[in-house]
Write an enzyme that holds these catalytic residues in place. Sequence first.
Site, PDB file in Angstrom:
ATOM      1  N   VAL A  31     -26.964  44.291  -3.665  1.00  0.00           N
ATOM      2  CA  VAL A  31     -26.994  42.568  -3.764  1.00  0.00           C
ATOM      3  C   VAL A  31     -27.294  42.146  -5.343  1.00  0.00           C
ATOM      4  CG1 VAL A  31     -28.312  40.677  -2.710  1.00  0.00           C
ATOM      5  CG2 VAL A  31     -27.639  42.776  -1.318  1.00  0.00           C
ATOM      6  N   VAL A 147     -30.564  36.552   6.568  1.00  0.00           N
ATOM      7  CA  VAL A 147     -29.823  36.339   8.186  1.00  0.00           C
ATOM      8  C   VAL A 147     -28.165  36.457   7.957  1.00  0.00           C
ATOM      9  CG1 VAL A 147     -29.504  35.204  10.353  1.00  0.00           C
ATOM     10  CG2 VAL A 147     -31.865  35.412   8.967  1.00  0.00           C
ATOM     11  N   ILE A 151     -23.168  34.321   5.410  1.00  0.00           N
ATOM     12  CA  ILE A 151     -22.879  33.062   6.107  1.00  0.00           C
ATOM     13  C   ILE A 151     -24.119  31.927   6.157  1.00  0.00           C
ATOM     14  CG2 ILE A 151     -22.878  32.081   8.520  1.00  0.00           C
ATOM     15  CD1 ILE A 151     -21.841  34.896   9.280  1.00  0.00           C
ATOM     16  N   GLY A 202     -19.149  53.886   5.206  1.00  0.00           N
ATOM     17  CA  GLY A 202     -20.256  53.295   4.709  1.00  0.00           C
ATOM     18  C   GLY A 202     -20.879  52.051   5.404  1.00  0.00           C
ATOM     19  N   ASP A 216     -32.824  45.681  13.017  1.00  0.00           N
ATOM     20  CA  ASP A 216     -32.243  44.778  11.994  1.00  0.00           C
ATOM     21  C   ASP A 216     -31.846  43.481  12.665  1.00  0.00           C
ATOM     22  OD1 ASP A 216     -30.412  44.556   9.117  1.00  0.00           O
ATOM     23  OD2 ASP A 216     -29.341  43.914  10.772  1.00  0.00           O
ATOM     24  N   LYS A 220     -33.760  39.762  12.245  1.00  0.00           N
ATOM     25  CA  LYS A 220     -32.970  38.610  11.968  1.00  0.00           C
ATOM     26  C   LYS A 220     -32.912  37.226  12.948  1.00  0.00           C
ATOM     27  CE  LYS A 220     -29.304  41.136   9.271  1.00  0.00           C
ATOM     28  NZ  LYS A 220     -28.227  41.816   9.576  1.00  0.00           N
TER      29      LYS A 220
HETATM   30  P1  NAP Z   1     -30.203  48.758  -2.861  1.00  0.00           P
HETATM   31  O1  NAP Z   1     -28.615  48.749  -3.186  1.00  0.00           O
HETATM   32  O2  NAP Z   1     -30.873  50.000  -2.214  1.00  0.00           O
HETATM   33  O3  NAP Z   1     -30.983  48.219  -4.024  1.00  0.00           O
HETATM   34  C1  NAP Z   1     -32.476  48.072  -4.320  1.00  0.00           C
HETATM   35  C2  NAP Z   1     -32.990  47.790  -5.721  1.00  0.00           C
HETATM   36  O4  NAP Z   1     -34.157  47.748  -5.888  1.00  0.00           O
HETATM   37  C3  NAP Z   1     -32.348  48.861  -6.554  1.00  0.00           C
HETATM   38  O5  NAP Z   1     -31.932  48.419  -7.911  1.00  0.00           O
HETATM   39  C4  NAP Z   1     -33.857  49.693  -6.842  1.00  0.00           C
HETATM   40  O6  NAP Z   1     -33.906  50.482  -8.125  1.00  0.00           O
HETATM   41  C5  NAP Z   1     -34.777  48.566  -6.854  1.00  0.00           C
HETATM   42  N1  NAP Z   1     -36.041  49.201  -6.163  1.00  0.00           N
HETATM   43  C6  NAP Z   1     -36.603  49.550  -5.130  1.00  0.00           C
HETATM   44  N2  NAP Z   1     -37.667  49.711  -5.184  1.00  0.00           N
HETATM   45  C7  NAP Z   1     -37.998  49.382  -6.397  1.00  0.00           C
HETATM   46  C8  NAP Z   1     -39.554  49.162  -6.997  1.00  0.00           C
HETATM   47  N3  NAP Z   1     -40.420  49.826  -6.143  1.00  0.00           N
HETATM   48  N4  NAP Z   1     -39.626  48.853  -8.274  1.00  0.00           N
HETATM   49  C9  NAP Z   1     -38.550  48.482  -8.915  1.00  0.00           C
HETATM   50  N5  NAP Z   1     -37.304  48.290  -8.231  1.00  0.00           N
HETATM   51  C10 NAP Z   1     -37.119  48.782  -6.829  1.00  0.00           C
HETATM   52  O7  NAP Z   1     -30.692  47.533  -1.695  1.00  0.00           O
HETATM   53  P2  NAP Z   1     -29.608  46.241  -1.423  1.00  0.00           P
HETATM   54  O8  NAP Z   1     -28.738  46.730  -0.434  1.00  0.00           O
HETATM   55  O9  NAP Z   1     -29.075  45.572  -2.641  1.00  0.00           O
HETATM   56  O10 NAP Z   1     -30.653  45.396  -0.356  1.00  0.00           O
HETATM   57  C11 NAP Z   1     -31.758  44.520  -1.091  1.00  0.00           C
HETATM   58  C12 NAP Z   1     -32.134  43.557  -0.187  1.00  0.00           C
HETATM   59  O11 NAP Z   1     -31.208  42.856   0.594  1.00  0.00           O
HETATM   60  C13 NAP Z   1     -32.733  44.167   1.030  1.00  0.00           C
HETATM   61  O12 NAP Z   1     -33.974  43.314   1.550  1.00  0.00           O
HETATM   62  C14 NAP Z   1     -31.624  44.175   2.014  1.00  0.00           C
HETATM   63  O13 NAP Z   1     -32.106  44.155   3.481  1.00  0.00           O
HETATM   64  C15 NAP Z   1     -31.034  42.732   1.757  1.00  0.00           C
HETATM   65  N6  NAP Z   1     -29.648  42.764   2.153  1.00  0.00           N
HETATM   66  C16 NAP Z   1     -28.771  43.396   1.733  1.00  0.00           C
HETATM   67  C17 NAP Z   1     -27.517  43.205   2.321  1.00  0.00           C
HETATM   68  C18 NAP Z   1     -26.259  44.269   1.954  1.00  0.00           C
HETATM   69  O14 NAP Z   1     -25.160  43.876   2.130  1.00  0.00           O
HETATM   70  N7  NAP Z   1     -26.511  45.361   1.158  1.00  0.00           N
HETATM   71  C19 NAP Z   1     -27.175  42.104   2.994  1.00  0.00           C
HETATM   72  C20 NAP Z   1     -28.195  41.356   3.436  1.00  0.00           C
HETATM   73  C21 NAP Z   1     -29.524  41.412   3.052  1.00  0.00           C
HETATM   74  P3  NAP Z   1     -32.865  51.590  -8.427  1.00  0.00           P
HETATM   75  O15 NAP Z   1     -31.513  50.834  -8.491  1.00  0.00           O
HETATM   76  O16 NAP Z   1     -33.500  51.951  -9.826  1.00  0.00           O
HETATM   77  O17 NAP Z   1     -32.935  52.508  -7.491  1.00  0.00           O
HETATM   78  N1  HSE Z   2     -27.068  46.691   8.140  1.00  0.00           N
HETATM   79  C1  HSE Z   2     -26.763  45.508   8.153  1.00  0.00           C
HETATM   80  C2  HSE Z   2     -25.692  45.323   9.060  1.00  0.00           C
HETATM   81  C3  HSE Z   2     -26.547  44.965   6.893  1.00  0.00           C
HETATM   82  O1  HSE Z   2     -24.962  46.125   9.635  1.00  0.00           O
HETATM   83  O2  HSE Z   2     -25.227  44.228   9.531  1.00  0.00           O
HETATM   84  C4  HSE Z   2     -26.905  43.524   6.612  1.00  0.00           C
HETATM   85  O3  HSE Z   2     -28.241  43.237   7.136  1.00  0.00           O
END
Ligand code: NAP
Ligand code: HSE
Length: 444
Positions: A31, A147, A151, A202, A216, A220
Site C-alpha cells: 500500500v 474496509v 471502495i 497471491g 479479516d 471490517k
Molecule cells: P506490507 O506490504 O507488508 O508492508 C508493510 C510495510 O511496513 C513495509 O514497508 C514494512 O517495511 C513496514 N514495516 C512493518 N513493520 C515496521 C516497523 N516496525 N517499523 C517500520 N516499518 C515497518 O503491508 P501492506 O499490504 O502494504 O498493508 C499495510 C496495511 O494496509 C495493513 O494494515 C493492511 O491490513 C492494510 N491494507 C492492505 C491492503 C492490501 O491490498 N495490501 C488492502 C487494504 C488494507 P519493509 O518494507 O522494510 O518490510
Molecule cells: N486479505 C484481504 C482480502 C485483503 O482478501 O480481502 C484486503 O484487506
Amino acid sequence: MARAPLDCLAMVDTDSAPGAVTVGLLGCGTVGSGVITLLRDNAEAIASRLGTPLRTGPVAVRDPSHERDVAVQGLTTDAQTVVDDPEVDVVCEVMGGIDPARELITGALERGKAVVTANKELVSTLGPELFALAGAKGTRLEFEAAVAGAIPIIRPLRESLAGDRVRRVLGILNGTTNFILTRMTEEGIGFDLALGEAQRLGYAEADPTADVDAFDAAQKAAIVASLAFDQHVVADDVYREGISAVTATDIALARRMGYVIKLLAIAEIDDGGRISVRVHPALVPVSHPLASVREAFNAVFVEGEAVGELMFYGRGAGSLPTASAVVGDLVSAARSTLRAERAPAMDGWPHAALEPFEDTLGQFFILLDVVDAPGVLAAVAGVFGSCDVSIKSVWQEGRQDHAQLLLITHAAVERNVQTTLRRLRELDHIQDVASVIRVEGGEL
Ligand code: NAP
Ligand code: HSE
C-alpha cells in the site's frame, strides 16, 4: 463547479511551493508504495484540488535494503522520527499490525497531527480509544482503506448518509474468500483446491487463517457497524464463521435452489435499537445484487430508511486501488489541517447495545444425511415444529441408506434452530447434519 481535465490543471511546483502539506509514511510495502506512486504521479491534480501541494516526507520501513516498486527518498528504520518530525503534518500508517502502529499513531495524535491509516486490525480493536484521543486533540484519524480497499464506503456512511438512518449493511468484504467461493461455484472444485489456486495467484497468504476463518471480514464488519449505527463495535463483538466447512455439494445444491454461497458480513439494527453484527457463509438469491460479485471483488449493500438500497462495488485490495482510498483520506486530512477543521465526531459514542446472537432471526439451509425409511420425514418435520421453526421447502435425493434431505426454513430464532439441530442429531435415522448455512437477502 465542473472539474478541470487533469492536463488543464494549474501547474504547481509541488516540491518548493510554500504552505505545502507534508505526509510522513509509516511503511512502504504494497500500500505504501502505491501511495508514494499516486502522490508523485498525480501531484499536480492533487495540488490543484487541495490548493497547495501534498508532499512525501520521511518514510519508515523495517529493512531499507528491501527492493521496492518505487524510488523512495528519506527512508528510515526509526519510525518514531517520522512522528516527531516537525515538518510532518499528516502521518500515514501503512505498516499494519497493532504494535508499534498503536504507539506511533497515538504519538502523532498527541501532537495534534492528523493520521490516515489502512489498518483494519487496529481500528477494529482500538478504534474507541484512538477516536477519543483524536477528538480530544482536535485532529482526525481517517481510515477509508481499512474496509473494502478501494471502495469509498467509510465516507458515504459517515458523511453522505448523515441525514438518513441505516437499517442494514450486507457486505462481501474479503476478496480472498470471494475468489475461493467463486472458483468452487464456477468450476465445481472443492475448498482445498480453490484455496491452493488463491495462494498461487497471491490472493491468499501461506497462512490463510485471517481470510478463510473470517477474522479479516469480522474486523471490517465491526468498523462498518460502528459507522452505520454511531456506536462502537469492536472485532470481538462480531459473531464469526469461516468458509472452510462449505463443500462443493452445498454450493451445487444451493445453485439448484436458486442461490449462490457468499461469505457475508451483516450489520443490522432492530426497531428496539439492538445491533447484530455477524460474518458467516450465507446463501444469497441469484437475483440479489451481491450474488453477481465474482472473483476477488468486494461489494457493500446498504439499506437506509430514506435512501432505500445502495450498492458499492470494487477492488478490496491491491497496491494502487487501496492507495487511491488512502490518498483520498490524505487530501481530506490535509484540507482539514490547513483549515484547522475537526473530523465528524466519532468520539463519545457508546459501546454498541448488541443483540445476543441466540436471539437473532435467520433463515437456514440444512442438509441431513438420512436413512430413507417410512416415517423419517415426519419425525424430522416434527422436530422442526416442536422447536417453532417453520419449514419453507424440503427436497430429497438418494434412496435407502444414502439419502439426503435438504430443508430451507422460514425466518426463525437462532436459539430455536440450534435446539432443532441438537434434537435432529439424536434421531435414529439421521446419520449426520451435513451442513447448516444461513440464508440472507431473502424474506427478512
Ligand atoms: P506490507 O506490504 O507488508 O508492508 C508493510 C510495510 O511496513 C513495509 O514497508 C514494512 O517495511 C513496514 N514495516 C512493518 N513493520 C515496521 C516497523 N516496525 N517499523 C517500520 N516499518 C515497518 O503491508 P501492506 O499490504 O502494504 O498493508 C499495510 C496495511 O494496509 C495493513 O494494515 C493492511 O491490513 C492494510 N491494507 C492492505 C491492503 C492490501 O491490498 N495490501 C488492502 C487494504 C488494507 P519493509 O518494507 O522494510 O518490510
Ligand atoms: N486479505 C484481504 C482480502 C485483503 O482478501 O480481502 C484486503 O484487506
